[in-house]
Enzyme design. Structure first.
Site, PDB file in Angstrom:
ATOM      1  N   LYS A 252       0.853  -1.197   0.000  1.00  6.99           N
ATOM      2  CA  LYS A 252       0.000   0.000   0.000  1.00  6.99           C
ATOM      3  C   LYS A 252       0.883   1.239   0.000  1.00  6.99           C
ATOM      4  O   LYS A 252       1.953   1.228   0.606  1.00  6.99           O
ATOM      5  CB  LYS A 252      -0.814   0.056   1.295  1.00  6.99           C
ATOM      6  CG  LYS A 252      -1.986  -0.865   1.355  1.00  6.99           C
ATOM      7  CD  LYS A 252      -2.713  -0.653   2.680  1.00  6.99           C
ATOM      8  CE  LYS A 252      -3.769  -1.700   2.901  1.00  6.99           C
ATOM      9  NZ  LYS A 252      -4.850  -1.691   1.913  1.00  6.99           N
ATOM     10  N   ARG A 327     -10.125 -11.452   2.714  1.00  8.34           N
ATOM     11  CA  ARG A 327     -11.015 -12.531   2.263  1.00  8.34           C
ATOM     12  C   ARG A 327     -10.390 -13.907   2.519  1.00  8.34           C
ATOM     13  O   ARG A 327     -11.090 -14.885   2.712  1.00  8.34           O
ATOM     14  CB  ARG A 327     -11.366 -12.319   0.777  1.00  8.34           C
ATOM     15  CG  ARG A 327     -10.197 -12.359  -0.157  1.00  8.34           C
ATOM     16  CD  ARG A 327     -10.527 -11.728  -1.510  1.00  8.34           C
ATOM     17  NE  ARG A 327     -10.643 -10.266  -1.416  1.00  8.34           N
ATOM     18  CZ  ARG A 327     -10.971  -9.486  -2.440  1.00  8.34           C
ATOM     19  NH1 ARG A 327     -11.215  -9.996  -3.623  1.00  8.34           N
ATOM     20  NH2 ARG A 327     -11.058  -8.181  -2.278  1.00  8.34           N
TER      21      ARG A 327
HETATM   22  N1  BES Z   1      -7.810  -3.506   4.588  1.00 11.03           N
HETATM   23  C1  BES Z   1      -8.062  -3.202   3.242  1.00 11.03           C
HETATM   24  C2  BES Z   1      -9.373  -2.467   2.996  1.00 11.03           C
HETATM   25  C3  BES Z   1      -9.584  -1.127   3.644  1.00 11.03           C
HETATM   26  C4  BES Z   1      -9.548   0.027   2.891  1.00 11.03           C
HETATM   27  C5  BES Z   1      -9.882  -1.028   4.990  1.00 11.03           C
HETATM   28  C6  BES Z   1      -9.775   1.254   3.473  1.00 11.03           C
HETATM   29  C7  BES Z   1     -10.102   0.211   5.573  1.00 11.03           C
HETATM   30  C8  BES Z   1     -10.064   1.338   4.819  1.00 11.03           C
HETATM   31  C9  BES Z   1      -8.103  -4.491   2.425  1.00 11.03           C
HETATM   32  O1  BES Z   1      -7.344  -5.540   2.894  1.00 11.03           O
HETATM   33  C10 BES Z   1      -7.586  -4.147   1.067  1.00 11.03           C
HETATM   34  O2  BES Z   1      -6.479  -3.747   0.971  1.00 11.03           O
HETATM   35  N2  BES Z   1      -8.410  -4.306   0.074  1.00 11.03           N
HETATM   36  C11 BES Z   1      -8.022  -4.030  -1.270  1.00 11.03           C
HETATM   37  C12 BES Z   1      -8.516  -5.171  -2.119  1.00 11.03           C
HETATM   38  C13 BES Z   1      -8.100  -5.087  -3.550  1.00 11.03           C
HETATM   39  C14 BES Z   1      -6.629  -5.312  -3.674  1.00 11.03           C
HETATM   40  C15 BES Z   1      -8.886  -6.111  -4.319  1.00 11.03           C
HETATM   41  C16 BES Z   1      -8.686  -2.734  -1.693  1.00 11.03           C
HETATM   42  O3  BES Z   1      -9.862  -2.572  -1.391  1.00 11.03           O
HETATM   43  O4  BES Z   1      -8.022  -1.907  -2.274  1.00 11.03           O
HETATM   44 ZN    ZN Z   2      -5.307  -5.460   2.229  1.00 11.92          ZN
END
Ligand code: BES
Ligand code: ZN
Ligand code: ZN
Length: 475
Positions: A252, A327
């Site tokens: 990230k 997931r």
């Molecule tokens: N923990 C994040 C999602 C999240 C985003 C939580 C903002 C709280 C605030 C999750 O694990 C994630 O990174 N999801 C990705 C999934 C994608 C790579 C398919 C996302 O939503 O960008």
């Molecule tokens: Zn994530």
């Protein structure tokens, strides 16, 4: 936590809050003639509140008229938050709420108590807010009703505390310790599976996400099973317990999205908060909480895009993005839930940025395949506590996005509607009535909002308590 208490009349040092139905107002015994006239004038001018400052003694008059039901309750919670701010601004220690109607008083007190929350653990010189006591002076209000409210507030604050704890303290082992502490004080069982057990059980989703971590994963099973339970099949709550999400090799960016990723266990916090409430309220309900806990770290042992992993249920998954880790850990917990023959499984997870993009911080994205009657009850609870839900469809097309050329499925859908493809991934691991709550938007506030301060909000806790209380009353 500053418990709310019933008193028969305010003492001289208490500040006063009068909650008044503007349509019925004549004169209040707690106000002198001039102040009663000022209230009558304010009602004419459609004011919603006024504050008298009599040589340092504050009296806040809260006026409501045309709102009803959940709209009125929410407006009073918000006024309660304003009252807390006012009392702290004037360095007041105690306040007494007077009201003709107990429902209005309880909603107002709830707003005050939730707004009084502070997380000061890491301040070397903490300066706690002044307000320490919230009293209720309301006829026909019972000790039981106030105790119920105190448990709801306490459980919400437990969840907020867990979310606000940084990863430097709250790793996957520590979260189990916290669950044990909460279980001991509330009266529910906590069983913790360690890495050896998780490995022996072949919980491949949890193990893959944990690969680069310096801390082993845990799988936490919380159980409240009273003898007088009205249900044979448990209500199961599953919470995403990613104690920190770096994104892994699909890293990230910081500061935009990694800074607050300690909140990625907010789903786990919901489960702990709700179990606390269910046990302390001694609901005649069999409830189980499941939390797979790990961080999603980065390092030489990381799982990598392109890897194929085998999940707890035997499904093979081609990893296309290591940041879609929630997931994977949830799927193993959802598969475990099958053994419990659940009446209903509700999972809570900060799962997708797509949910945040779709509806922002104002609501939880909900998807699932429970009966319409159950869904309706969940939605009714959502309004009662004002934790809004927006339902998204579980159409087949979103599952098609997860097709893999080399494994049973991938862990990555298209960006658009990503909250739904994530839910479709989870659905694959369920065979029971199930609802998924993507709380990525409302779980963590970047700025204070009425009775929800900056940081963890505890969203989901009040919703589930309200819902489970109603279930416990069914025969
Ligand atoms: N923990 C994040 C999602 C999240 C985003 C939580 C903002 C709280 C605030 C999750 O694990 C994630 O990174 N999801 C990705 C999934 C994608 C790579 C398919 C996302 O939503 O960008
Ligand atoms: Zn994530
Ligand atoms: Zn995550």
């Amino acid at each position: 936590m500053k418990p709310i208490k019933i008193i028969s009349k305010p003492s001289a040092k208490d500040q006063l809050i009068l909650i008044v139905n503007a349509e019925k107002f004549k004169a209040s015994k707690s106000l002198d003639k001039a102040h009663n006239e000022a209230v009558t004038e304010a009602i004419k001018n459609k004011k919603q509140e006024l504050v008298f400052n009599n040589a340092g003694k504050l009296t806040m008059v809260v006026l409501y008229s045309d709102l009803k039901g959940w709209e009125l309750s929410e407006s009073l919670r918000k006024s309660g938050a304003k009252a807390t701010d006012l009392m702290n601004k004037y360095s007041k220690e105690s306040v007494c709420i007077e009201s003709e109607s107990k429902h209005e008083a309880l909603a107002f007190a709830e707003g005050m108590a939730l707004a009084s929350y502070e997380f000061l653990k890491y301040k070397s010189n903490p300066k706690p807010a002044s307000l320490k006591h919230i009293y209720l002076c309301v006829s026909k209000l019972t000790e039981e009703e106030v105790q119920h409210l105190n448990i709801v507030v306490e459980s919400t604050l437990i969840a907020r505390d867990l979310v606000n704890e940084p990863h430097s303290f709250l790793n996957s082992l520590q979260i189990s310790e916290e669950f044990k502490k909460i279980g001991k004080s509330a009266g529910f069982k906590v069983e913790v599976w360690n890495e050896a057990k998780i490995t022996a059980q072949k919980m491949g989703g949890i193990l893959a996400v944990n690969k680069a971590s310096k801390t082993p994963p845990t799988f936490n099973i919380m159980e409240y099973k009273p003898k007088n339970a009205v249900n044979k099949h448990p209500y199961v709550l599953v919470g995403k317990g990613v104690v920190y999400d770096t994104g892994g090799l699909s890293l990230k960016p910081t500061p935009m999205s990694m800074d607050h990723m300690k909140c990625d266990m907010a789903g786990a916090a919901v489960v702990a908060g709700v179990l606390n409430a269910v046990a302390k309220l001694e609901l005649p309900l069999y409830v189980v909480g499941l939390v797979p806990a790990t961080d999603n770290w980065i390092g030489e042992n990381s799982y990598a895009p392109g890897d194929v992993i085998t999940m707890y249920n035997g499904t093979t998954v081609e990893i296309l993005n290591t940041d879609a880790e929630g997931r994977l850990v949830l799927a193993d917990a959802l598969h475990f839930a099958k053994k419990l023959k659940p009446a209903l499984v509700c999972d809570f997870a900060t799962l997708t940025g797509a949910a945040v993009r779709a509806i922002g911080p104002y609501a939880t994205a909900v998807m699932g395949k429970a009966d319409d009657s159950i869904k309706q009850e969940v939605f009714e609870s959502s309004y009662s506590v004002f934790e809004r839900l927006v339902e998204f469809p579980l159409w087949q097309e979103y599952a098609d996005e997860l097709k893999s050329s080399i494994a049973d499925m991938t862990n990555l859908g298209k960006g658009e509607g990503g909250q739904i493809s994530a839910a479709k991934f989870l659905e694959h691991f369920t065979d029971y009535p199930w609802m998924h709550f993507d709380i990525a938007g409302p779980a963590f506030n970047h700025a204070p909002d009425a009775y929800k301060p900056k940081g963890g909000t505890g969203v989901g806790v009040r919703l589930m308590i309200d819902f489970l209380v109603k279930q416990s009353k069914k025969k």
